[in-house]
Every structure is written in structure tokens, then in C-alpha cells.
Design a protein around this motif. Structure first.
Motif, PDB file in Angstrom:
ATOM      1  N   PRO A 218      53.403  34.863  56.424  1.00 46.78           N
ATOM      2  CA  PRO A 218      54.436  34.840  55.380  1.00 46.78           C
ATOM      3  C   PRO A 218      53.843  34.841  53.975  1.00 46.78           C
ATOM      4  N   GLU A 219      52.734  34.105  53.799  1.00 47.54           N
ATOM      5  CA  GLU A 219      52.097  34.050  52.482  1.00 47.54           C
ATOM      6  C   GLU A 219      51.560  35.419  52.067  1.00 47.54           C
ATOM      7  N   GLU A 220      50.912  36.119  52.984  1.00 42.95           N
ATOM      8  CA  GLU A 220      50.362  37.439  52.683  1.00 42.95           C
ATOM      9  C   GLU A 220      51.460  38.426  52.313  1.00 42.95           C
ATOM     10  N   ILE A 221      52.523  38.424  53.093  1.00 42.46           N
ATOM     11  CA  ILE A 221      53.604  39.382  52.873  1.00 42.46           C
ATOM     12  C   ILE A 221      54.324  39.114  51.559  1.00 42.46           C
ATOM     13  N   TYR A 222      54.467  37.859  51.196  1.00 45.35           N
ATOM     14  CA  TYR A 222      55.165  37.526  49.952  1.00 45.35           C
ATOM     15  C   TYR A 222      54.279  37.767  48.727  1.00 45.35           C
ATOM     16  N   ALA A 223      53.032  37.312  48.801  1.00 42.81           N
ATOM     17  CA  ALA A 223      52.150  37.397  47.638  1.00 42.81           C
ATOM     18  C   ALA A 223      51.490  38.762  47.474  1.00 42.81           C
ATOM     19  N   HIS A 224      51.282  39.478  48.590  1.00 45.71           N
ATOM     20  CA  HIS A 224      50.606  40.773  48.525  1.00 45.71           C
ATOM     21  C   HIS A 224      51.337  41.808  49.379  1.00 45.71           C
ATOM     22  N   PRO A 225      52.574  42.152  49.008  1.00 41.18           N
ATOM     23  CA  PRO A 225      53.321  43.140  49.786  1.00 41.18           C
ATOM     24  C   PRO A 225      52.592  44.478  49.816  1.00 41.18           C
ATOM     25  N   ALA A 226      52.527  45.085  50.998  1.00 39.04           N
ATOM     26  CA  ALA A 226      51.763  46.314  51.165  1.00 39.04           C
ATOM     27  C   ALA A 226      52.492  47.542  50.647  1.00 39.04           C
ATOM     28  N   SER A 227      53.782  47.423  50.413  1.00 42.89           N
ATOM     29  CA  SER A 227      54.547  48.586  49.981  1.00 42.89           C
ATOM     30  C   SER A 227      55.743  48.160  49.145  1.00 42.89           C
ATOM     31  N   ARG A 228      56.336  49.136  48.503  1.00 39.44           N
ATOM     32  CA  ARG A 228      57.536  48.931  47.703  1.00 39.44           C
ATOM     33  C   ARG A 228      58.650  48.318  48.555  1.00 39.44           C
ATOM     34  N   TYR A 229      58.790  48.797  49.803  1.00 41.78           N
ATOM     35  CA  TYR A 229      59.860  48.295  50.667  1.00 41.78           C
ATOM     36  C   TYR A 229      59.662  46.819  50.977  1.00 41.78           C
ATOM     37  N   VAL A 230      58.449  46.421  51.341  1.00 46.26           N
ATOM     38  CA  VAL A 230      58.184  45.017  51.678  1.00 46.26           C
ATOM     39  C   VAL A 230      58.444  44.129  50.470  1.00 46.26           C
ATOM     40  N   ALA A 231      58.002  44.577  49.298  1.00 52.24           N
ATOM     41  CA  ALA A 231      58.189  43.780  48.080  1.00 52.24           C
ATOM     42  C   ALA A 231      59.657  43.534  47.800  1.00 52.24           C
ATOM     43  N   SER A 341      48.397  39.362  36.094  1.00 49.06           N
ATOM     44  CA  SER A 341      47.964  38.937  37.435  1.00 49.06           C
ATOM     45  C   SER A 341      49.149  38.732  38.378  1.00 49.06           C
ATOM     46  N   ASP A 342      50.368  38.623  37.818  1.00 45.71           N
ATOM     47  CA  ASP A 342      51.559  38.410  38.650  1.00 45.71           C
ATOM     48  C   ASP A 342      52.260  39.713  39.009  1.00 45.71           C
ATOM     49  N   LEU A 343      51.765  40.842  38.511  1.00 38.90           N
ATOM     50  CA  LEU A 343      52.425  42.121  38.742  1.00 38.90           C
ATOM     51  C   LEU A 343      52.117  42.686  40.125  1.00 38.90           C
ATOM     52  N   HIS A 344      53.104  43.340  40.708  1.00 43.03           N
ATOM     53  CA  HIS A 344      52.925  44.112  41.934  1.00 43.03           C
ATOM     54  C   HIS A 344      53.147  45.571  41.557  1.00 43.03           C
ATOM     55  N   VAL A 345      52.118  46.400  41.779  1.00 48.38           N
ATOM     56  CA  VAL A 345      52.178  47.791  41.338  1.00 48.38           C
ATOM     57  C   VAL A 345      52.090  48.716  42.548  1.00 48.38           C
ATOM     58  N   PHE A 346      53.001  49.707  42.589  1.00 43.75           N
ATOM     59  CA  PHE A 346      53.087  50.612  43.738  1.00 43.75           C
ATOM     60  C   PHE A 346      53.089  52.065  43.270  1.00 43.75           C
ATOM     61  N   ASP A 347      52.469  52.919  44.068  1.00 47.71           N
ATOM     62  CA  ASP A 347      52.476  54.342  43.778  1.00 47.71           C
ATOM     63  C   ASP A 347      53.902  54.866  43.818  1.00 47.71           C
ATOM     64  N   LYS A 348      54.248  55.678  42.836  1.00 42.33           N
ATOM     65  CA  LYS A 348      55.603  56.183  42.727  1.00 42.33           C
ATOM     66  C   LYS A 348      55.986  57.075  43.899  1.00 42.33           C
ATOM     67  N   GLU A 349      55.044  57.876  44.386  1.00 46.78           N
ATOM     68  CA  GLU A 349      55.345  58.832  45.461  1.00 46.78           C
ATOM     69  C   GLU A 349      55.301  58.199  46.848  1.00 46.78           C
ATOM     70  N   THR A 350      54.203  57.498  47.146  1.00 45.73           N
ATOM     71  CA  THR A 350      54.030  56.958  48.497  1.00 45.73           C
ATOM     72  C   THR A 350      54.686  55.610  48.697  1.00 45.73           C
ATOM     73  N   GLY A 351      54.888  54.865  47.617  1.00 45.45           N
ATOM     74  CA  GLY A 351      55.447  53.521  47.722  1.00 45.45           C
ATOM     75  C   GLY A 351      54.429  52.468  48.134  1.00 45.45           C
ATOM     76  N   LEU A 352      53.153  52.852  48.297  1.00 37.99           N
ATOM     77  CA  LEU A 352      52.123  51.921  48.740  1.00 37.99           C
ATOM     78  C   LEU A 352      51.540  51.137  47.569  1.00 37.99           C
ATOM     79  N   ARG A 353      51.060  49.940  47.866  1.00 40.39           N
ATOM     80  CA  ARG A 353      50.502  49.054  46.847  1.00 40.39           C
ATOM     81  C   ARG A 353      49.209  49.639  46.296  1.00 40.39           C
ATOM     82  N   LEU A 354      49.034  49.496  44.984  1.00 35.09           N
ATOM     83  CA  LEU A 354      47.794  49.925  44.332  1.00 35.09           C
ATOM     84  C   LEU A 354      46.894  48.715  44.089  1.00 35.09           C
TER      85      LEU A 354
END
Length: 354
Positions: A218-231, A341-354
Motif C-alpha cells: 500500500p505504501e509503494e502504490i500510494y507514494a510511488h504510483p507507477a502510472s497515471r491511472y494508479v495515481a 519532491s512531492d510531485l508525481h510526473v507522468f508521460d503524457k502519451e504512455t501515462g507511465l511515471r517518469l
């Protein structure tokens, strides 16, 4: 305790792909949740583990043994359904002990096991009642008891609390977690409720369009979402995702959001200046103060311990979760401070975390 492994498991109904290339390695004694919105394939995945559905391709292993061709009985799993599936003409005691009776277990042993389990589930005083005479929470406990009494290798839960009211859902998930700690049996739980998943799981598999988007604690998914959808799926209130541009300067990377440039600590890789991205920040990391981005309050949502404040800025709309009650009101001018440091940034096309 038994481990469960899914290797590139897929399921089709005719030409319609329901699940595709699902890989999960569930450790013995672990409590994992398949989480996602309706139609994402989570219940179909659970049914394939149970043997209620055949996989189109891939392998399912329980305790290291391939079980694709085994029946549910041979797999030694117990399932708790959303609608309880109790026998209305049987008492609570008869419902709980039914599977043991069908296996030919001696009546005295069945009675002893049922009474012991009923006591742990706080059902001892209703053993002679029928399901129609029970509350929703009691009926769900009976369904869980019927699964527990078998002492199976795997427990499977298919949205077992969906028919319960909010307060009872909280109570029941606490009880299920306590039972899991006591029993230490590998458990797979299906839900669409992200708060439920976060509160009871050792790890969560977030599913999206028939695949596993992210599998982690749960901590990983919340703090470091792998994609736009998870976030966007995890967290309440939901994270606001905004448009931004990556800029490179003197070996450093910046996120341009409106008139604001925030430094990012990410590997530049093959990024080019001007790359379009989406970014977001969790509400608890949006701080209101005397400095920062100027904005205007759009809406207040007091929820008791905190107030959710929707703020419109030149960089986009943010939601701040502020402890307690606030004296600001819609239309007030405020300032918000956001740390890079609190930002979650995702690729616009793929939706994956950068």
C-alpha cells in the motif's frame, strides 16, 4: 501455508479479451488484494484461481503445482461470495458445518469445530437461527465461517462487503484482517474500494483494462504510483492531474506549470526540452501559507478532522487537505506552496511515471 503464482495468465470470452498476461507471485501466508473499477478483470482473475473459470492461456500454480486442469475441490480453496450464498433452510450451525458433513467428518468433530469457530466469530448465540433471522454482518460472518471451517490452503474473497453499510464494512474488514493474522492462510481479496484495499492488504495488485498496472505494498502504490491511472485511482480525495512541460537547463530538469518552474530530481535520459507531461500532488502535500502560487478558493469540504480546499491557480486546480476547520471561504485569495519532491510526473502519451 501455500504460495500462489500466475504466469502470463489470459482470459478470452470469444474474441473479447477480459484479462491479459497477468503475472502475480503471491507469497505463502500473504494477504493480497485485486483492486480496480468494474470490468477491469479482477473477479475473472479470482475465478480462474478458484477453478470456476478456465484460463485461455498461461499457468496457475498453487504450492508450486500447476492447477489449470484441477477442479475447485482438488485445488483446496475456499471462496466467500458477495451475496453470502447461504442455505436458507439450514441453521447457522448447519451452514458452517455443511462442507465437513459432506466430507464424511464425524458429527461430534463437526459440532466441536463449528462451536469453536462460531465463538471466534461471535456467532455462538445464533447457531440455531436461520439466515433470514440474521443481520447482514452476521450473515457475512456465517459465510466466512463456512470457508474457515474447511481449513483450506487458500482463501478467496469476492467483494464480500459490498452489500453492507459503511460502518459495518469497516468493522468486517477489521475482523477479516484479524482472522487472517490468526489463521496465516494465503488470501486473495477482490474489491473496488481503494480505502478497503489499503487498510487490509500486505500487497495490492491494481488492475486496469484486464492487466496488472502495479503490484506492491500500500505504501509503494500510494507514494510511488507507477502510472497515471494508479495515481488517480488511489487516494481520497483524488489527486488532481494537470498539464505541464519538461524543460532542460544546464543539466537540470524543470517542470513548467503555468508561470512556475519547479526543479525535478529525475534522470533526464532521452528527454527533450518541451516534452509534454501530466503532474499531480497529493492533497496533504499542498500547503496553504503566505508564499507560493497565488490562487482563489473555489470550494470547501469540511470532513471533521480536515477540510478539503479546492484552489484555482494559474498552474491549474489543486486540492489542499488542511487539518481542522478553516475560516476561508469561496472567493478568498490564498497562496499555495508545492515542493518539487512531492510531485508525481507522468508521460503524457504512455501515462507511465517518469
Amino acid at each position: 501455508m501455500t504460495d500462489v503464482t500466475l504466469k502470463e495468465v489470459s482470459k478470452k470470452f470469444g474474441s473479447f479479451q477480459v484479462c491479459h498476461n497477468i503475472d502475480l507471485d503471491i507469497k505463502a501466508g500473504e494477504f493480497i488484494t485485486l483492486l480496480g473499477s468494474s470490468g477491469c478483470g479482477k473477479t475473472t482473475t479470482l475465478n480462474m484461481v478458484a477453478g470456476l473459470e478456465d484460463s485461455t492461456s498461461g499457468d496457475i500454480l498453487i504450492g508450486g503445482r500447476r492447477v489449470n486442469d484441477l477442479s475447485p475441490v482438488e485445488r483446496d480453496v475456499a471462496m466467500v461470495f458477495q451475496n453470502y450464498a447461504l442455505y436458507p433452510h439450514m441453521t447457522v450451525a448447519q451452514n458452517i458445518g455443511f462442507t465437513l458433513k459432506m466430507r464424511g467428518v464425524a458429527s461430534a468433530i463437526v459440532r466441536e469445530k463449528v462451536q469453536k469457530l462460531a465463538a471466534s466469530l461471535e456467532l455462538g448465540h445464533v447457531l440455531e437461527r436461520f439466515p433470514a433471522q440474521l443481520s447482514g454482518g452476521q450473515q457475512q460472518r456465517v459465510a466466512i465461517g463456512r470457508a474457515l471451517v474447511r481449513e483450506p490452503r487458500i482463501f478467496l474473497f469476492d467483494e464480500p462487503f459490498s452489500n453492507l453499510d459503511a460502518s459495518l464494512r469497516v468493522k468486517m474488514r477489521t475482523e477479516v484482517k484479524e482472522l487472517h493474522v490468526q489463521q496465516s492462510v494465503t488470501s486473495i481479496f477482490v474489491t473496488h474500494d481503494q480505502e478497503e484495499a489499503m487498510s487490509i492488504s500486505d500487497r495490492i495488485a491494481v488492475m486496469y483494462r484486464g492487466g496488472v498496472e502495479q503490484f506492491g505494498s500500500p505504501e509503494e502504490i500510494y507514494a510511488h504510483p507507477a502510472s497515471r491511472y494508479v495515481a488517480s485511482f488511489i487516494g481520497s480525495p483524488q489527486i488532481e492531474l494537470l498539464d505541464g512541460i519538461l524543460e532542460m537547463s544546464n543539466g537540470a530538469t524543470f517542470l513548467r506549470a503555468g508561470q512556475r518552474a519547479l526543479p525535478l530530481h529525475i534522470d533526464q535520459g532521452n528527454f527533450k526540452s518541451g516534452r509534454a507531461v501530466e503532474f499531480g500532488v497529493r492533497p496533504e502535500h499542498v500547503r496553504m501559507g503566505d508564499t507560493g502560487i497565488e490562487g482563489r478558493v473555489q470550494m470547501l469540504q469540511p470532513i471533521g478532522p480536515a477540510t478539503h480546499v479546492t484552489i484555482d491557480t494559474a498552474a491549474g486546480t489543486f486540492i489542499a487537505s488542511v487539518p481542522g476547520f478553516l475560516r476561508v471561504k469561496p472567493g478568498d485569495n490564498v497562496k499555495v506552496e508545492i515542493q518539487a519532491s512531492d510531485l508525481h510526473v507522468f508521460d503524457k502519451e504512455t501515462g507511465l511515471r517518469l
